[in-house]
Design a protein around this motif. Structure first.
Motif, PDB file in Angstrom:
ATOM      1  N   VAL A  23       0.862  -1.293   0.091  1.00 40.06           N
ATOM      2  CA  VAL A  23       0.021   0.117  -0.208  1.00 40.06           C
ATOM      3  C   VAL A  23       0.858   1.199   0.116  1.00 40.06           C
ATOM      4  O   VAL A  23       2.079   1.283   0.442  1.00 40.06           O
ATOM      5  CB  VAL A  23      -0.860  -0.122   1.148  1.00 40.06           C
ATOM      6  CG1 VAL A  23      -1.871  -1.053   1.211  1.00 40.06           C
ATOM      7  CG2 VAL A  23      -0.052  -0.169   2.467  1.00 40.06           C
ATOM      8  N   PRO A  24       0.417   2.290  -0.479  1.00 39.37           N
ATOM      9  CA  PRO A  24       1.115   3.571  -0.384  1.00 39.37           C
ATOM     10  C   PRO A  24       1.591   3.906   0.772  1.00 39.37           C
ATOM     11  O   PRO A  24       0.813   3.878   1.695  1.00 39.37           O
ATOM     12  CB  PRO A  24       0.176   4.569  -1.136  1.00 39.37           C
ATOM     13  CG  PRO A  24      -0.942   3.914  -1.783  1.00 39.37           C
ATOM     14  CD  PRO A  24      -0.947   2.650  -1.141  1.00 39.37           C
ATOM     15  N   ILE A  25       2.853   4.614   0.940  1.00 41.94           N
ATOM     16  CA  ILE A  25       3.195   5.343   2.059  1.00 41.94           C
ATOM     17  C   ILE A  25       2.951   6.590   2.332  1.00 41.94           C
ATOM     18  O   ILE A  25       3.205   7.442   1.117  1.00 41.94           O
ATOM     19  CB  ILE A  25       4.665   5.058   2.183  1.00 41.94           C
ATOM     20  CG1 ILE A  25       5.024   3.350   2.245  1.00 41.94           C
ATOM     21  CG2 ILE A  25       5.269   5.701   3.503  1.00 41.94           C
ATOM     22  CD1 ILE A  25       6.333   2.785   2.209  1.00 41.94           C
ATOM     23  N   ASP A  26       2.642   7.018   3.410  1.00 44.42           N
ATOM     24  CA  ASP A  26       2.435   8.513   3.396  1.00 44.42           C
ATOM     25  C   ASP A  26       3.678   9.348   4.036  1.00 44.42           C
ATOM     26  O   ASP A  26       4.363   9.156   4.722  1.00 44.42           O
ATOM     27  CB  ASP A  26       1.676   8.858   5.007  1.00 44.42           C
ATOM     28  CG  ASP A  26       1.305  10.195   5.141  1.00 44.42           C
ATOM     29  OD1 ASP A  26       1.773  10.999   4.340  1.00 44.42           O
ATOM     30  OD2 ASP A  26       0.751  10.617   6.126  1.00 44.42           O
ATOM     31  N   SER A  27       4.216  10.154   2.688  1.00 43.14           N
ATOM     32  CA  SER A  27       5.642  10.861   2.875  1.00 43.14           C
ATOM     33  C   SER A  27       5.754  11.578   4.182  1.00 43.14           C
ATOM     34  O   SER A  27       6.704  11.565   4.667  1.00 43.14           O
ATOM     35  CB  SER A  27       5.857  11.609   1.597  1.00 43.14           C
ATOM     36  OG  SER A  27       4.956  11.265   0.734  1.00 43.14           O
TER      37      SER A  27
END
Lengths: 349, 569
Positions: free
Chosen positions: A97-101
């Motif tokens: 899943v995408p990572i929160d920068s």
């Protein structure tokens, strides 16, 4: 007395029922990673800081990694380390899943070539960050200076009959084919055409006949190298193995062959089965700090994304790993090769 | 039973007895538990050593088998030149060997050359034995059981690391924990030409070795680094193969000494793994690999659930409990008996003291006892005798004193006071019964001259004689008394007629008139004057009756008349 024991057990049961309240605050973070990436002392600091519990599972091959993550739809792990080439199939399969920068402020500490997503191919997809670079290594050649006076400048040294029975190669399906492809002079080692396979297989069988053995773990490779008097080592773990051998007192050199060294960049990614995403991101952020970084370089000889690498012998270019045309096939054939089958049987359907 | 000394003493004795029995029982039980655990540990240690010895024997047997196979002429012949007949012969040998040893996965003859090509190979596939031939034969030169074995001298055994077998096409052995034992086939001229490898089924081998161990024994086997190879929980074995090591020193912290080579054996009963439900009593020993091997050594251990050990103690505990209860009962009984034995004589004494004067209770005194109670009883008995005697004497004196106070000392007749009492009683009685009584006043005539002439002694004798004569002529129920020097009174009760009183008076007068004879003296003759008063005829109270009788007596004295005239006033 058995009754007394019964009461004690009951007491213990009651106590243990009271404990989960405290434990729930620190739900285990399930980490799947490579040797040296999450040493016990590094993990302990994180556990103390967050009050969580970290379960580290180690893998030693891309195949094992894929197997562990994909087998139960990524439900068994929260966060794992994977190279950028391998990462692509995880993204495509929706296993990450995408990572929160914003949750990884320590990215600001990284060198530009790693912190700029555009500079690292494969970690962004559809404008979303899927992985944070952690460490990298090129797979150079380690040679024993006492047995090989002149540094080998080509990957074909692995096939050199002078070193027959003195070569150590990584037991990995995917990129041993890339290695064979390089040795055969193919321009795209990651994309074997149908007509390339027999030659690649033959090349790998030839390699099998020239090696002492195939290793999987860095420690194992160093032990074999020293105790069996090996001369040449294909360093799948790169400088990590160089460091191990130097610690073991071996007089070794490290060279980047002229065909270019396959290089991998390992990143941290978060699985779709993550239980506590904030904790997983905190883990990634923590590992970019100076402390874990020093452990990585000083103890394991691995490069970090936050400091310039120490210069190594050899002047060849780096060939960043890319997804291969058919991982399953490469692995299937490799398993046959490593088990000792001859070409006809390896290529059998 | 009142809460007396007996109850208190009994309770105390019973308490002490019960306490002593209980404490003894408790300690006996506890020490028996400790002893059982210790003996279980020693038993486990012995069994572990036996098992280790068996493993060594099995390994030695494997070495012998390898020697037989490597020295067989067919082995060398098959390696020297392609020779199907020799290979067939060898395959038959392999097959026979595998038939007799179900723990062998594979036996192979592998050439040193040709990349370590397998020359003869027999695999186990389920229940079948398969001869692998032709294209299926593989090159194994890059496996350590080939390249390491080729470095050994003839007859030396190589032992591989124990891992999960990942070699494709190895039939039953694929994916199973296995260990390879190998030995070089050496040509005297050309050196090692190949190796014979026996692939051993680790679980099958241990199942066989541990077959006759007690059911509850748990077998543990780990490599020198501590990775579990055999564990009752299969999922904890070969952790390194799955990327997560499961170490014996984590489950049994005491075994760290073995892993780090500080000791050769440990016994533990605190090895409670975090995920183990029951505590174990266990013994572990370190065993060095005695042949050329990539394994430095092994750790072998046997464990037994602590509960199973303690169970024997519980049986003993039941027996101890029964004995303790028995002893307690006996103690209570004894305490009751002792309490009774001590307090019974005390109760007897107490009864004797209560019935001090009672001879019956005195009889029960335990005077014959030889102890303190006997002494006390004897003292008490003596005291009692003394007191009884003194009281009797006192009573005697009192009777005498009373007699003296109521009687005339000279004649022994009642005195005036006693006579007054009797007179009152008689009057009351006569008044109630409407009866008659008579009061006689008697006075000696001319007594004074006799007293003067003959002396007081003679006078006293005469007074005594007169008293006796009067007493002789009255009834027992009547009373005679001396009230003055020569004056007597007589009370006659129940006088039915006045003449009866007169008759008594006359008899007294006649008796008094008889001569008195003294030694050497002429007889003396006396006369008496008697006055009679009758109740109720002459008065109804003592005073008036006395007055009347007195008057009548003096009248008779004067006028020689016997009866007083009735009162005029």
């Amino acid at each position: 007395m058995s009754r007394l024991r019964h009461h004690l057990q009951l007491l213990c049961l009651l106590l243990s029922m009271a404990l989960p309240v405290a434990a729930s605050a620190g739900d285990a973070l399930r980490v799947l990673t490579w040797p040296g990436y999450a040493d016990a002392d590094v993990v302990k600091v994180f556990e103390q800081r967050t009050g969580s519990r970290v379960e580290v599972t180690l893998i030693d091959s891309d195949e094992a990694l894929w197997q562990r993550i994909s087998s139960r739809d990524a439900a068994d792990f929260d966060v794992f380390a994977v190279n950028t080439a391998e990462l692509q199939r995880y993204i495509e399969s929706g296993l990450v899943v995408p990572i929160d920068s914003a949750a990884i402020p320590n990215r600001a500490l990284q060198l530009p070539q790693f912190s700029d997503p555009d500079a690292v191919p494969g970690i962004m997809r559809d404008g979303k960050l899927f992985a944070v670079p952690y460490t990298y290594a090129e797979m150079g050649l380690i040679y024993d200076r006492k047995q090989i006076s002149e540094a080998p400048d080509s990957i074909t040294a692995l096939w050199d009959p002078r070193y027959q029975g003195k070569v150590l190669v990584y037991n990995g399906g995917s990129h041993n084919f890339s290695l064979a492809s390089q040795a055969l002079g193919h321009p795209t080692p990651f994309q074997l055409r149908e007509e390339d396979w027999p030659a690649a297989v033959d090349k790998l069988i030839a390699l099998r006949r020239n090696v002492l053995s195939f290793y999987t773990q860095p420690d194992e490779s160093a032990e074999l190298f020293v105790s069996r008097g090996a001369a040449l080592l294909f360093a799948n773990y790169g400088s990590q193995q160089l460091k191990l051998l130097q610690v073991a007192g071996a007089d070794v050199g490290y060279v980047i062959p002229r065909e270019g060294a396959l290089a991998w960049l390992d990143c941290w990614a978060v699985t779709r089965g993550v239980k506590n995403k904030t904790l997983a991101e905190a883990w990634i952020n923590y590992l970019l700090e100076q402390g874990p970084g020093e452990v990585l370089t000083a103890r394991h000889g691995l490069a970090t994304t936050t400091s310039q690498p120490s210069h190594q012998e050899g002047s060849g270019r780096l060939v960043w790993l890319e997804p291969v045309e058919n991982t399953e096939r490469r692995i299937r054939l490799w398993e046959r090769i490593v088990s000792g089958d001859r070409a006809s049987r390896v290529l059998a359907p | 039973m009142k809460v007396g000394i007996a109850v208190k003493l009994g309770l105390l004795l019973a308490l002490v007895g019960v306490l002593a029995a209980g404490v003894t029982g408790f300690y006996a039980y506890n020490s028996s538990r400790a002893l059982l655990v210790d003996s279980a540990k020693n038993e486990l240690l012995t069994s572990t050593h036996v098992l280790a010895r068996r493993i060594t024997l099995v390994r030695e047997e494997l070495s012998r088998n390898l020697q037989t196979l490597t020295r067989h002429p067919a082995a060398l012949a098959a390696l020297q030149a392609a020779n199907p007949d020799q290979e067939d012969q060898l395959a038959t040998l392999f097959r026979l060997r595998m038939e007799s040893d179900p723990g062998y996965f594979q036996i192979r003859l592998i050439a040193a050359g040709n990349g370590g090509m397998e020359r003869v190979r027999v695999d186990r596939d389920g229940k079948e034995l398969i001869r692998v031939t032709g294209d299926e034969l593989q090159e194994k030169g890059h496996y350590s059981y080939v390249f390491d074995t080729l470095r050994l001298a003839a007859g030396q055994t190589y032992l591989s690391r124990i891992v999960i077998n990942r070699e494709r096409g190895s039939h039953s052995a694929l994916g199973q924990p296995a260990v390879q034992l190998a030995m070089p086939v050496v040509d005297p001229q050309r050196g090692p030409l190949g190796v014979v490898v026996i692939n051993v089924d680790l679980n099958g081998l241990f199942a066989l070795l541990a077959a006759d161990l007690p059911q509850e024994y748990q077998l543990f086997f780990a490599n020198q680094e501590g990775d579990f190879l055999i564990h009752p929980d299969r999922s904890r074995t070969f952790g390194f193969d799955r990327g997560r090591r499961v170490l014996i020193q984590d489950e049994f912290p005491d075994t760290r000494d073995l892993v780090e080579g500080r000791s050769q054996q440990v016994m533990t009963d605190t090895g409670i793994a975090s995920d183990s439900s029951a505590p174990l009593v266990a013994a572990f020993i370190a065993q060095q690999a005695s042949v050329a091997s990539n394994e430095k050594g092994f750790i072998l251990g046997l464990a037994q659930p602590r509960a199973a050990v303690i169970k024997q103690a519980d049986a003993l505990g039941t027996v101890i409990l029964q004995i303790v209860l028995g002893i307690c009962l006996v103690c209570i009984l004894l305490a009751a008996l002792v309490a009774r034995a001590v307090t019974r004589p005390i109760n007897l004494m107490s009864a004797a003291v209560e019935g001090f004067a009672d001879d019956d209770s005195a009889k029960d005194l335990p005077v014959r006892r030889r102890d303190e109670i006997g002494a006390l009883a004897r003292s008490f008995s003596r005291l009692r005798t003394q007191i009884t005697q003194q009281v009797a004497e006192l009573r005697q004196s009192r009777v005498e004193l009373e007699h003296l106070a109521q009687h005339d000392t000279l004649t022994g007749l009642p005195n005036r006071a006693l006579f007054g009492d009797r007179m009152e009683i008689a009057l009351a009685s006569a008044r109630r019964d409407d009866a008659r009584l008579a009061l006689l006043f008697i006075d000696l005539d001319r007594f004074k001259p006799i007293n003067d002439t003959l002396g007081h002694a003679a006078g006293d004798l005469i007074l005594k004689e007169i008293s006796d004569r009067i007493r002789a002529h009255i009834r027992e129920s009547d009373t005679a008394a001396r009230i003055g020097g020569d004056e007597f009174v007589v009370l006659l009760r129940n006088v039915s007629h006045p003449d009866d009183a007169l008759s008594v008076a006359n008899k007294i007068r006649d008796a008094a008139a008889l001569p008195f004879i003294f030694d050497g003296q002429p007889p003396i003759t006396l006369s008496v004057s008697i006055g009679i008063a009758l109740y109720p005829d002459n008065g109804i109270d003592m005073l008036s009756l006395a007055k009347h009788a007195d008057t009548a007596m003096y009248s008779e004295k004067a006028r020689n008349r016997m009866f007083a005239t009735p009162e005029q006033d």
